[in-house]
Write a protein that holds these residues in place. Structure first.
Motif, PDB file in Angstrom:
ATOM      1  N   SER A   3       0.836  -1.209   0.000  1.00  0.00           N
ATOM      2  CA  SER A   3       0.000   0.000   0.000  1.00  0.00           C
ATOM      3  C   SER A   3       0.860   1.244   0.000  1.00  0.00           C
ATOM      4  O   SER A   3       0.552   2.222  -0.695  1.00  0.00           O
ATOM      5  CB  SER A   3      -0.912   0.031   1.219  1.00  0.00           C
ATOM      6  N   LEU A  40       0.637   4.038  -2.813  1.00  0.00           N
ATOM      7  CA  LEU A  40       0.323   5.427  -2.478  1.00  0.00           C
ATOM      8  C   LEU A  40       1.446   6.350  -2.920  1.00  0.00           C
ATOM      9  O   LEU A  40       1.215   7.482  -3.348  1.00  0.00           O
ATOM     10  CB  LEU A  40       0.074   5.567  -0.975  1.00  0.00           C
ATOM     11  N   ILE A  47       0.986  10.482  -2.975  1.00  0.00           N
ATOM     12  CA  ILE A  47       0.407  10.972  -1.727  1.00  0.00           C
ATOM     13  C   ILE A  47       1.553  11.444  -0.815  1.00  0.00           C
ATOM     14  O   ILE A  47       2.591  10.796  -0.758  1.00  0.00           O
ATOM     15  CB  ILE A  47      -0.388   9.852  -1.030  1.00  0.00           C
ATOM     16  N   PRO A  48       1.379  12.567  -0.110  1.00  0.00           N
ATOM     17  CA  PRO A  48       2.461  13.094   0.716  1.00  0.00           C
ATOM     18  C   PRO A  48       2.994  12.107   1.756  1.00  0.00           C
ATOM     19  O   PRO A  48       2.331  11.125   2.071  1.00  0.00           O
ATOM     20  CB  PRO A  48       1.826  14.286   1.419  1.00  0.00           C
ATOM     21  N   PHE A  56       5.657  11.605  -3.709  1.00  0.00           N
ATOM     22  CA  PHE A  56       5.101  12.962  -3.630  1.00  0.00           C
ATOM     23  C   PHE A  56       6.183  14.008  -3.805  1.00  0.00           C
ATOM     24  O   PHE A  56       6.043  14.942  -4.602  1.00  0.00           O
ATOM     25  CB  PHE A  56       4.390  13.161  -2.293  1.00  0.00           C
ATOM     26  N   VAL A 103      -4.466   7.741  -9.331  1.00  0.00           N
ATOM     27  CA  VAL A 103      -4.883   7.407  -7.959  1.00  0.00           C
ATOM     28  C   VAL A 103      -5.973   6.346  -7.991  1.00  0.00           C
ATOM     29  O   VAL A 103      -5.998   5.427  -7.178  1.00  0.00           O
ATOM     30  CB  VAL A 103      -5.391   8.664  -7.239  1.00  0.00           C
ATOM     31  N   LEU A 112      -5.504   2.843  -6.051  1.00  0.00           N
ATOM     32  CA  LEU A 112      -6.427   2.580  -4.938  1.00  0.00           C
ATOM     33  C   LEU A 112      -7.192   1.292  -5.179  1.00  0.00           C
ATOM     34  O   LEU A 112      -7.538   0.589  -4.237  1.00  0.00           O
ATOM     35  CB  LEU A 112      -7.417   3.731  -4.787  1.00  0.00           C
TER      36      LEU A 112
END
Lengths: 488, 538
Positions: free
Chosen positions: A379, A383, A388-389, A394, A424, A428
């Motif tokens: 995951s 991500l 994602i930060p 990111f 995303v 996801l």
């Protein structure tokens, strides 16, 4: 240091890799089946030694050209070589048990991997187009064989053949482009060509020169999988052994970018507006095709194949920005991408089980909470790929998009952002299947077996993804220091 | 201020992470132990946030103020791009931080018997979420702010997606993509601000600090674009009218505690974002867009209320009432007057209290009967008197009965809006939302609580147990406290809000001609009212 010893010092890691690769080929035939692991261990040892020798002889201040004008000895070479060796190290760790499980040949695998690493190194450190081409070929030859490493598997054969035919054609185009440049300038060294081009303004307008440049870019576009030269990617990744797919998705791509950066900034700085425009269109196509293609994929390997196309597109933004921030962004992103993508492929190679049976998203139903030690890192990788930060992905995207924005490529950045929003969704989706869906027949999740080595390497990747997301400063500075040698 | 050598804001933010790590180490099977650890972490987390307010006026804290922020932490983080680890709170953030720690604890407490599977992961995510939300309210560096803003999406996404209702996957992905789409635009605007700043002060002074940006005074053209990008990011989160569609889905599918956090804290991140970033950074754009924003707020208030009235599902009703209430909150903020913004902020807190409590109330009957349809209930007051009492208090708080918190907020918002002559019509329209609010809430109460107790299943329902009562006690106390003695809370808001309105007063004076001709502001009258209000606050 005398010039003579400098030649060897600047080339030492490659010499080490080559020597060990040959050693493995000599030793392997005499090992019994049970002892075959030994050759994998030798290759890991070789990579570690090469890495240390790379660290020992850094050239942080000066850019030297050694080996009869063939290779650069500068920090850019050092950093990129470190990147490649890391790739090799992680791939060998993932391959450790994989090869045994799939009943493949560790000796051949290890030596081919080492040769591929030499090819990648040569592409990054080369100062001469012939050297670059040789590096590319060494890399390509090794990966052709690696892609078809499962001799009895139809898909693996298809993968190797496709890669080989398309790769051969693209190499030919690249070579043809190089010959055009040679015809114009009478030299093959980067600096030589740049010198001639900067003086002889008569050449600049010539369509044949552009043709040569275009052919070179096409050749690299194929290696990096830029649209419209990306078509081979999903098929080849799907068919190749998973560990090899992982390697192919980061290794040749990183090497291609390393060489491309040198070429566009050291040979073609004068035609910047022209190739920039080509790259803008290619980047838009690459990002959209990669991400849209990935949405409908059911096979996880194909999904990551398409996603790797998209990531090549994001990195193009750095070249388009053509400033220090963009360049260092590319190098940082290559590192980030190495950890997250290799990590993801590593977890997939564990999940699929013997014979690569479980590779569709449907197989991942309900395993989320059953194997948290693997699904949570996966995951994190996904991500991070989504940007994602707190993850390396990111920061990488931030720097790349920021650089493009600074150079006023607003429209391009908007498309890039749209593209990563699309991405995303499918990243996801994998997480959704793992954590939020139950298996079609209740209680029948796939059985997962994994070795300590594989788990260790997954965790190492996950750690670095988070670490680079939290404290990217150090690596960003190193990248900046390195790209200064490109002479932007 | 430090707790055991850790700066207090760090302690408050990262304390839940300690609980998170402890829970990770506990084996899955020891569910009770996990629950205890989570609850204790939540409770201590709330306790260590209390010194924030207790020490607020201590000289050492007041002297340590920087840019109007207290308890400031400021260290370099990513030097290459100039991002700093910059924490600090003023009165506005203070109230929201306290709300977060309190609601976080209550949400954890309320899940004791509601969550039956994957207990360990559930509490781990809850605590992770807590840290993310607290960071959002404290960060004053825009890069850091963005990181927290995005990161807390992930645990919330899991909470909805794993422990949610039947359509959880749809709701979770919609929630994630919607918010992400908005916030990515915001990120673009942040980068734009960053480069704008660099183009003025040079690369060596690169920064993401809010206060540095505030000094610049960007040109109006640039402000509009940046404002719009921020607006979409925040408006989706709030959610304001055309961007609200993710909210009912997310609320209905989320587990009870998730809804409480979602309504109580997550939505506040949007409204907080407006107050903290949009208002001080883009004054010209704000003035320009006021009529549009006001219109959206009023549509949201009335539309949300009307849709809420028609809902058959209790949770959906409360969700739509949120749309209406948050429209009201934003109305006060966009009025740009001292009273309006203060009212808006206090209404954020009120909404967190009353709507959070209403979701708990719905969750309690849902846990007993596994349905949320209003028609399934009726006459519950006969066998659940305690429940009926609490439900009534929260209903009245939500519709703004004088003496309870909702009244204060709504009154101040409407007063603050009405004070600006050009906005009177919006205030009048918005006031109708209050009436509609009373209608749907009281009707809901009537249908669920009164009448005959007919259904067999309902007769067996037990009244609240001690733990459940305890979840409501702090909320009721606060509702009454804010309702009766609001100045205790309002005094924290005065200075920070004044800082914002000062910018606008200056702007409005500068633009007197323009405003008079285009917007017909009676700015003298407005100034008088503002001054009067300031005096009455003393």
């Amino acid at each position: 240091m005398s010039t003579k010893s400098l030649i060897y010092v600047s080339f030492l890691p490659e010499i080490i890799l080559g020597a060990f690769a040959l050693l493995i080929m000599c030793v392997d035939p005499f090992l019994k089946k049970r002892e075959k692991v030994f050759s994998t261990i030798i290759s890991i040892f070789a990579i570690v030694v090469a890495f240390i020798s790379n660290l020992l002889f850094l050239s942080r201040d000066a850019s030297l050209i050694t080996f009869n004008g063939m290779i650069y000895f500068d920090f850019y070479s050092n950093l990129l070589r470190g990147l490649f060796l890391l790739i090799g190290f992680l791939v060998s760790l993932f391959a450790f048990k994989y090869i045994e499980r799939e009943d493949l040949f560790p000796g051949e695998f290890s030596s081919l991997l080492l040769f591929a690493l030499i090819g990648m190194d040569l592409m990054a450190i080369s100062a001469n187009l012939i050297m670059t081409f040789i590096g590319l070929e060494i890399l390509s030859m090794s990966t052709y064989i690696l892609a078809g490493f499962k001799r009895k598997n139809l898909k693996s054969n298809e993968s190797a053949l496709k890669y080989f035919i398309l790769g051969g054609v693209s190499s030919a185009i690249l070579l043809y482009g190089i010959s055009f440049l040679y015809g114009f300038t009478g030299t093959l060294s980067y600096r030589g060509i740049a010198n001639v081009l900067s003086k002889g303004s008569g050449f600049i307008g010539s369509p044949l020169l552009f043709l040569g440049m275009g052919m070179i870019l096409v050749g690299f576009g194929f290696k990096i999988a830029l649209a419209p030269f990306h078509v081979w990617t999903p098929d080849v990744y799907e068919g190749a052994p998973t560990v090899v797919s992982g390697f192919m998705s980061v290794g040749p791509k990183a090497a291609g970018y390393a060489a491309l950066l040198r070429i566009v900034f050291q040979i073609f700085p004068f035609t910047l507006p022209l190739w920039r425009e080509l790259f803008v269109y290619s980047a838009i196509l690459t990002m959209l095709i990669g991400n849209l293609g990935a949405i409908i994929q059911k096979n996880v390997k194909r999904l990551l194949g398409y996603s790797s196309i998209a990531h090549a597109g994001y990195m193009l933004l750095g070249i388009i920005a053509a400033d220090v921030m963009g360049m260092s962004g590319i190098i940082f992103y290559l590192f980030a991408y190495l950890f997250m993508n290799l990590g993801a492929f590593g977890v997939i190679s564990i999940f699929e089980g013997k014979g690569e049976k479980f590779v569709t998203i449907d197989d991942y139903r309900g395993i989320g909470f059953k194997y948290p030690q693997l699904t949570f890192p996966l995951s994190i990788f996904l991500l991070s790929l989504a940007g994602i930060p707190l993850t390396a992905g990111f920061v990488g995207k931030f720097v790349l998009f920021g650089a493009a924005l600074m150079e006023n490529h607003m429209g391009l950045v908007l498309i890039a952002i749209l593209a990563s929003l699309i991405s995303v969704y499918y990243y996801l989706k994998v997480i959704v299947y793992m954590f939020m869906k139950s298996p079609i027949i209740e209680g029948e999740e796939i059985e997962v077996r994994y070795s300590g080595v594989a788990l260790f390497s997954v965790l190492v990747c996950a750690f670095f993804v988070l670490y680079l997301g939290l404290f990217p400063s150090y690596l960003l500075n190193l990248s900046k220091e390195a790209v200064v040698f490109l002479g932007i | 201020m430090e707790i055991l050598g850790v700066p207090i804001l760090n302690a408050v933010t990262y304390f839940p992470l300690i609980g998170f790590l402890v829970i990770l180490l506990i084996p899955k099977s020891k569910e009770t132990l996990i629950k205890i650890v989570a609850n204790v972490t939540g409770f201590i987390g709330f306790l260590i946030s209390l010194p924030l307010i207790i020490n607020w006026y201590k000289p050492e804290v007041v002297n340590g103020m920087k840019n109007g922020m207290r308890y400031v932490i400021d260290v370099p983080w990513i030097r290459t791009i100039g991002a700093r680890y910059q924490f600090g709170i003023d009165g506005i953030s203070l109230l929201l931080v306290l709300l977060t720690t309190l609601l976080g604890f209550i949400a954890i407490l309320s899940s004791w018997s509601a969550i039956k599977d994957r207990v360990k992961e559930y509490y781990a995510y809850m605590l992770l979420l807590q840290t993310g939300m607290l960071g959002v309210f404290m960060a004053t560096d825009l890069f850091l702010f963005y990181v927290f803003w995005e990161v807390m999406l992930v645990p919330m996404y899991f909470l909805i997606g794993v422990w949610g209702g039947p359509r959880k996957l749809y709701a979770a992905i919609k929630f994630f993509l919607y918010t992400l789409a908005g916030s990515v635009l915001m990120l673009l605007a942040i980068i734009a601000l960053y480069f704008k700043y660099i183009s003025i002060y040079g690369w060596e002074h690169r920064t993401f600090s809010l206060f540095k940006f505030m000094q610049v005074g960007f040109d109006p053209q640039f402000q509009w674009w940046a404002f719009l990008a921020f607006f979409i990011g925040f408006a989706i989160k709030v959610p304001m009218f055309p961007f609200h569609t993710w909210l009912p889905d997310a609320h209905v599918e989320a587990p009870t505690a998730g809804s409480v956090i979602l309504a109580g804290v997550l939505l506040k991140m949007g409204t907080y974002g407006f107050v903290r970033f949009s208002l001080p950074l883009f004054p010209d754009a704000m003035i320009k867009f006021t009529p549009l924003l006001m219109t959206l707020c009023v549509i949201g208030i009335i539309y949300g209320a009307l849709v809420a009235m028609m809902q058959a599902d209790m949770k959906k009703l409360v969700a739509y009432s949120s749309v209406s209430h948050l429209g009201m909150t934003m109305l006060g903020v966009f009025a740009l007057t001292q009273v309006g913004i203060q009212g808006g902020v206090i209404q954020m807190i009120n909404h967190g209290i009353s709507t959070g409590a209403l979701f708990l109330i719905v969750g309690i009957v849902y846990e007993r009967r596994h349905t949320r349809l209003i028609k399934e209930y009726g006459g519950l007051s006969h066998n659940m008197p305690l429940y009926a009492t609490i439900f009534l208090i929260m209903t009245l708080s939500s519709i703004g009965l004088p003496g309870l918190n909702g009244f204060i907020g709504e009154f101040m918002i409407l007063q603050g809006t009405f004070a600006r002559h050009d906005l009177r019509v919006y205030a009048i329209l918005a006031a109708s939302g209050v009436i509609l609010g009373a209608a749907y809430m009281l009707w809901l109460y009537q249908r669920v609580m009164f009448g005959k107790l007919e259904k067999e299943e309902n007769k067996k329902m037990k009244d609240l147990n001690l733990r459940e009562v305890f979840t409501f006690v702090p909320l009721i106390i606060l509702a009454v406290w804010i309702g009766i003695y609001p100045s205790f809370w309002l005094k924290y808001l005065k200075a920070p809000v004044k800082k914002i309105t000062d910018i606008y007063q200056k702007k409005m004076v500068e633009k007197k001609v323009e405003l008079n001709s285009k917007l017909k502001v009676d700015y003298k009258g407005m100034k008088r009212i503002i001054n009067n209000n300031n005096m009455s606050e003393e």
